[in-house]
Design a protein around this motif. Structure first.
Motif, mmCIF file in Angstrom:
data_model
loop_
_atom_site.group_PDB
_atom_site.id
_atom_site.type_symbol
_atom_site.label_atom_id
_atom_site.label_comp_id
_atom_site.label_asym_id
_atom_site.label_seq_id
_atom_site.Cartn_x
_atom_site.Cartn_y
_atom_site.Cartn_z
ATOM 1 N N SER A 1 131.349 45.279 9.510
ATOM 2 C CA SER A 1 129.946 44.931 9.358
ATOM 3 C C SER A 1 129.173 45.503 10.541
ATOM 4 N N GLN B 1 129.522 48.590 6.274
ATOM 5 C CA GLN B 1 129.276 48.278 4.865
ATOM 6 C C GLN B 1 128.009 47.461 4.663
ATOM 7 N N ASN B 2 127.428 47.008 5.755
ATOM 8 C CA ASN B 2 126.133 46.325 5.707
ATOM 9 C C ASN B 2 125.535 46.368 7.104
ATOM 10 N N ASN C 1 124.084 43.805 9.699
ATOM 11 C CA ASN C 1 124.214 42.374 9.921
ATOM 12 C C ASN C 1 123.322 41.976 11.095
ATOM 13 N N VAL D 1 122.591 50.385 2.529
ATOM 14 C CA VAL D 1 123.609 49.326 2.478
ATOM 15 C C VAL D 1 122.899 47.978 2.496
ATOM 16 N N PRO D 2 123.567 46.898 2.067
ATOM 17 C CA PRO D 2 122.918 45.581 2.106
ATOM 18 C C PRO D 2 122.543 45.162 3.526
ATOM 19 N N GLN E 1 127.422 42.149 -1.981
ATOM 20 C CA GLN E 1 126.237 42.958 -2.232
ATOM 21 C C GLN E 1 124.962 42.131 -2.160
#
Length: 291
Positions: A51, A98-99, A101, A122-123, A195
């Protein structure tokens, strides 16, 4: 950047400018302590590649047991521009995040809002202590895909004694409902990473199992579709001198009682941290990495 700030529940109406102001004592533009890939979040948040955790300095809460005390209370960090903050997001994405944060973002809401203009590939995760104003959160609908709030307290006595915020649940309850309204139920991608959705964290405090049970009851009744992350990593960090009940670790009996209630409620979507997880390894080095 300069404005009168009422973004968090403190509603100081203080002038936020290049110098620090208000309860958080922070300037208008962001101050960061670390920005790096982080692998110690919930598995669906860390994913397989990590993250992209951006740790903001300062805080609207003053939890006496905070594991990030140097950052949240002593405001350690380095000021960055909004443009630099956005560069940091993309640097983490290039590293495989992947995100993105955003850890403890609330008091920098306006700068973060600007930094998210144009979106990200990415989220975005809003990783918060839960002490939020609904009015502030509504601005982030569509910009934040994942909410990762704490739900620390439901009783004002504990909130006042441990975090200086007797009104904590008055704000946290509506805030968590707003988060869920924005995202809907948790959605997991084909890669196993989250997601969108809400994962509610609750840290079991020593001597407070009755309150933990009340909190789980409230989640079960009010947040359908949210996941729960029950945390057992409490350690007596920060400033717990003179607070005898916080000056120890959880007992196995306390841990088992709360876990048993979680499962009795059927709150099976989420994570339960092992009692042995109370370890300093969960505290990253705040050394300005990536800032």
């Amino acid at each position: 950047m300069e404005y009168i700030c009422s973004d968090c529940p403190r509603q100081c109406n203080a002038l936020r400018s290049a110098s620090g102001g208000g309860f958080c004592r922070m300037p208008a533009e962001p101050v960061l302590a670390r920005a790096a890939l982080h692998f110690d979040e919930e598995p669906v948040v860390s994913g397989t590649r990590g993250s992209g955790a951006v740790f903001f300095s300062g805080c609207a809460l003053k939890c006496r047991f905070c594991q990030n005390y140097e950052v949240s209370h002593h405001n350690f960090g380095k000021p960055v521009s909004i443009a630099r903050l956005r560069e940091i997001y993309f640097s983490l994405i290039d590293q495989g995040a992947q995100n993105i944060n955003l850890v403890n973002p609330t008091h920098f809401a306006r700068a973060i809002f600007a930094s998210l203009e144009g979106g990200l590939p990415v989220p975005v995760v809003w990783n918060t202590g839960g002490y939020e104003r609904v009015e502030t959160l509504r601005q982030f609908e569509g910009k934040v895909q994942v909410y990762l709030p704490d739900l620390k307290y439901i009783r004002p006595d504990a909130a006042r004694r441990y975090s200086g915020a007797a009104d904590y649940f008055d704000f946290a309850g509506p805030a968590l409902k707003e988060m869920l309204r924005q995202t809907g139920p948790v959605r997991i991608g084909e890669d196993g990473a989250i997601q969108s959705g809400v994962i509610v964290r609750h840290l079991i405090l020593p001597g407070r199992t009755d309150e933990s049970i009340e909190i789980l009851d409230w989640i079960a009744e009010n947040l359908p579709g949210a996941w729960v992350s029950l945390m057992a990593q409490y350690l007596p960090f920060g400033d717990v001198a003179g607070v005898d009940e916080l000056n120890r670790r959880l007992t196995e009996e306390e841990y088992d009682r709360v876990c048993d209630h979680l499962f009795a409620l059927g709150l099976e979507d989420g994570f339960v941290q092992e009692l042995s997880s109370s370890d300093e390894k969960y505290i990253p080095p705040f050394d300005l990495t990536g800032v």
